[in-house]
Design a protein around this motif. Structure first.
Motif, PDB file in Angstrom:
ATOM      1  N   GLY A  63       0.785  -1.220   0.000  1.00 56.25           N
ATOM      2  CA  GLY A  63       0.000   0.000   0.000  1.00 56.25           C
ATOM      3  C   GLY A  63       0.820   1.274   0.000  1.00 56.25           C
ATOM      4  N   ARG A  64       2.130   1.160   0.093  1.00 50.56           N
ATOM      5  CA  ARG A  64       3.004   2.329   0.128  1.00 50.56           C
ATOM      6  C   ARG A  64       3.208   2.877  -1.279  1.00 50.56           C
ATOM      7  NH1 ARG A  64       7.342   3.382   4.040  1.00 50.56           N
ATOM      8  NH2 ARG A  64       8.604   5.061   3.186  1.00 50.56           N
ATOM      9  N   GLN A  65       3.157   4.195  -1.422  1.00 48.66           N
ATOM     10  CA  GLN A  65       3.445   4.824  -2.707  1.00 48.66           C
ATOM     11  C   GLN A  65       4.919   5.188  -2.760  1.00 48.66           C
ATOM     12  OE1 GLN A  65       0.345   7.997  -3.076  1.00 48.66           O
ATOM     13  NE2 GLN A  65      -0.184   6.816  -4.918  1.00 48.66           N
ATOM     14  N   VAL A  66       5.554   4.825  -3.888  1.00 48.79           N
ATOM     15  CA  VAL A  66       6.985   5.079  -4.072  1.00 48.79           C
ATOM     16  C   VAL A  66       7.209   5.708  -5.441  1.00 48.79           C
ATOM     17  CG1 VAL A  66       7.737   3.234  -2.529  1.00 48.79           C
ATOM     18  CG2 VAL A  66       7.401   2.747  -4.948  1.00 48.79           C
ATOM     19  N   LEU A  67       8.367   6.323  -5.599  1.00 50.96           N
ATOM     20  CA  LEU A  67       8.774   6.935  -6.861  1.00 50.96           C
ATOM     21  C   LEU A  67       9.637   5.942  -7.621  1.00 50.96           C
ATOM     22  CD1 LEU A  67       8.590   9.646  -8.405  1.00 50.96           C
ATOM     23  CD2 LEU A  67      10.799  10.213  -7.390  1.00 50.96           C
ATOM     24  N   ALA A  68       9.335   5.739  -8.906  1.00 49.86           N
ATOM     25  CA  ALA A  68      10.079   4.773  -9.705  1.00 49.86           C
ATOM     26  C   ALA A  68      10.320   5.321 -11.109  1.00 49.86           C
ATOM     27  CB  ALA A  68       9.314   3.455  -9.799  1.00 49.86           C
ATOM     28  N   VAL A  69      11.414   4.882 -11.708  1.00 52.08           N
ATOM     29  CA  VAL A  69      11.689   5.164 -13.114  1.00 52.08           C
ATOM     30  C   VAL A  69      10.991   4.075 -13.917  1.00 52.08           C
ATOM     31  CG1 VAL A  69      13.468   5.409 -14.898  1.00 52.08           C
ATOM     32  CG2 VAL A  69      13.942   6.174 -12.548  1.00 52.08           C
ATOM     33  N   VAL A  70      10.137   4.477 -14.859  1.00 51.78           N
ATOM     34  CA  VAL A  70       9.342   3.493 -15.585  1.00 51.78           C
ATOM     35  C   VAL A  70       9.712   3.368 -17.057  1.00 51.78           C
ATOM     36  CG1 VAL A  70       7.386   3.659 -13.992  1.00 51.78           C
ATOM     37  CG2 VAL A  70       7.472   5.145 -16.014  1.00 51.78           C
ATOM     38  N   ASN A  71      10.732   4.119 -17.518  1.00 52.50           N
ATOM     39  CA  ASN A  71      11.072   4.024 -18.935  1.00 52.50           C
ATOM     40  C   ASN A  71      12.476   3.507 -19.221  1.00 52.50           C
ATOM     41  OD1 ASN A  71      12.143   6.542 -18.068  1.00 52.50           O
ATOM     42  ND2 ASN A  71      11.944   7.432 -20.104  1.00 52.50           N
ATOM     43  N   PHE A  72      13.043   2.752 -18.275  1.00 50.76           N
ATOM     44  CA  PHE A  72      14.243   1.979 -18.581  1.00 50.76           C
ATOM     45  C   PHE A  72      13.805   0.717 -19.316  1.00 50.76           C
ATOM     46  CE2 PHE A  72      16.561   3.685 -14.612  1.00 50.76           C
ATOM     47  CZ  PHE A  72      17.293   4.586 -15.366  1.00 50.76           C
ATOM     48  N   PRO A  73      14.685   0.128 -20.137  1.00 47.18           N
ATOM     49  CA  PRO A  73      14.313  -1.162 -20.729  1.00 47.18           C
ATOM     50  C   PRO A  73      14.224  -2.224 -19.626  1.00 47.18           C
ATOM     51  CG  PRO A  73      16.572  -0.575 -21.324  1.00 47.18           C
ATOM     52  CD  PRO A  73      15.996   0.588 -20.567  1.00 47.18           C
ATOM     53  N   PRO A  74      13.396  -3.249 -19.824  1.00 51.48           N
ATOM     54  CA  PRO A  74      13.322  -4.320 -18.818  1.00 51.48           C
ATOM     55  C   PRO A  74      14.694  -4.926 -18.557  1.00 51.48           C
ATOM     56  CG  PRO A  74      11.588  -4.563 -20.444  1.00 51.48           C
ATOM     57  CD  PRO A  74      12.505  -3.487 -20.955  1.00 51.48           C
ATOM     58  N   LYS A  75      14.911  -5.343 -17.314  1.00 49.20           N
ATOM     59  CA  LYS A  75      16.199  -5.916 -16.912  1.00 49.20           C
ATOM     60  C   LYS A  75      15.945  -7.252 -16.234  1.00 49.20           C
ATOM     61  CE  LYS A  75      20.280  -4.924 -14.126  1.00 49.20           C
ATOM     62  NZ  LYS A  75      20.959  -3.955 -13.272  1.00 49.20           N
ATOM     63  N   GLN A  76      16.621  -8.285 -16.704  1.00 50.74           N
ATOM     64  CA  GLN A  76      16.484  -9.609 -16.103  1.00 50.74           C
ATOM     65  C   GLN A  76      17.278  -9.660 -14.803  1.00 50.74           C
ATOM     66  OE1 GLN A  76      14.455 -11.815 -17.799  1.00 50.74           O
ATOM     67  NE2 GLN A  76      14.464 -13.035 -15.932  1.00 50.74           N
ATOM     68  N   ILE A  77      16.605  -9.979 -13.706  1.00 54.03           N
ATOM     69  CA  ILE A  77      17.254 -10.119 -12.398  1.00 54.03           C
ATOM     70  C   ILE A  77      16.889 -11.505 -11.897  1.00 54.03           C
ATOM     71  CG2 ILE A  77      17.472  -9.217 -10.057  1.00 54.03           C
ATOM     72  CD1 ILE A  77      16.584  -6.495 -11.140  1.00 54.03           C
ATOM     73  N   GLY A  78      17.791 -12.462 -12.105  1.00 50.02           N
ATOM     74  CA  GLY A  78      17.487 -13.843 -11.739  1.00 50.02           C
ATOM     75  C   GLY A  78      16.268 -14.305 -12.506  1.00 50.02           C
ATOM     76  N   PRO A  79      15.265 -14.856 -11.815  1.00 55.06           N
ATOM     77  CA  PRO A  79      14.093 -15.395 -12.504  1.00 55.06           C
ATOM     78  C   PRO A  79      13.026 -14.349 -12.855  1.00 55.06           C
ATOM     79  CG  PRO A  79      13.924 -15.839 -10.175  1.00 55.06           C
ATOM     80  CD  PRO A  79      15.273 -15.185 -10.393  1.00 55.06           C
ATOM     81  N   ILE A  80      13.218 -13.085 -12.474  1.00 59.36           N
ATOM     82  CA  ILE A  80      12.191 -12.089 -12.802  1.00 59.36           C
ATOM     83  C   ILE A  80      12.733 -11.033 -13.755  1.00 59.36           C
ATOM     84  CG2 ILE A  80      11.136 -12.383 -10.520  1.00 59.36           C
ATOM     85  CD1 ILE A  80      11.860  -9.359 -10.099  1.00 59.36           C
TER      86      ILE A  80
END
Length: 112
Positions: A63-80
């Motif tokens: 439920g917490r609102q956070v600031l994020a960058v949403v226009n970087f290309p997707p990045k594989q981090i392990g299985p996600i």
């Protein structure tokens, strides 16, 4: 520090999202959570991984609102595949303090 133009800064999509799901991420090299964030109808739900276990429990994050960058290309981090970068500041001890808002704003609101 390199100086950038206003146009350079304007290219970075910094948006507010609400954390709607938090899971442990045991496959991560450093302790981390798998997150799902709601960025509203324009951007939808995005996944991310964040090394924020030192200061935040799963319950504190939901439920917490956070600031994020949403226009970087997707990045594989392990299985996600991370689809956004949740922002924060590193303390002297290395723990990350999340960047958020003081009052609720609509999901997907752009920093500007």
């Amino acid at each position: 520090m390199e100086t950038i133009s206003w146009q350079d800064f304007a290219k970075v999509e910094l948006r507010v999202g609400t954390i709607i799901a938090v899971e442990d991420f045991p496959q991560a090299r450093k302790p981390a959570y798998k997150l799902q964030l709601d960025f509203g109808s324009e951007l939808g739900i995005k996944k991310s991984s964040a090394q924020i276990t030192a200061l935040y429990s799963k319950e504190q994050l939901l439920g917490r609102q956070v600031l994020a960058v949403v226009n970087f290309p997707p990045k594989q981090i392990g299985p996600i595949q991370s689809e956004c970068l949740v922002t924060g500041f590193a303390r002297d001890d290395g723990a990350i303090v999340l960047v958020g808002v003081d009052s609720p704003v609509p999901n997907g609101a752009k920093l500007g």
